[in-house]
Design a protein around this motif. Sequence first.
Motif: not given
Length: 94
Positions: A71-80, A85-93
Amino acid sequence: MNSGRIHLCRWTFIACCLAAPAWLAVSPALAADNSEVEAEIKLIRKHYAEVEALQELRKQDFEFQCEGDPMQGVMTLRFRRDTEKVVRLDLGYL
């Protein structure tokens, strides 16, 4: 793009993914009463629409790989940008 590499075991990663909605919650836990649940759903939909309407979000990527597991991938935090403030979290594998 800010990027870092983190190593997680599968269970730590799964726990983080399950906890993410709680970290991003805009209100307390859903109540058992249906009218309260519907009100909470409306608030979540409103918050989602506001986040989707934001034009510029700062993002920070974290690559992850579970040791001993494919299992590997990228987690992207998106901030205002205005509140950081973190308003979105995207996961990609991968």
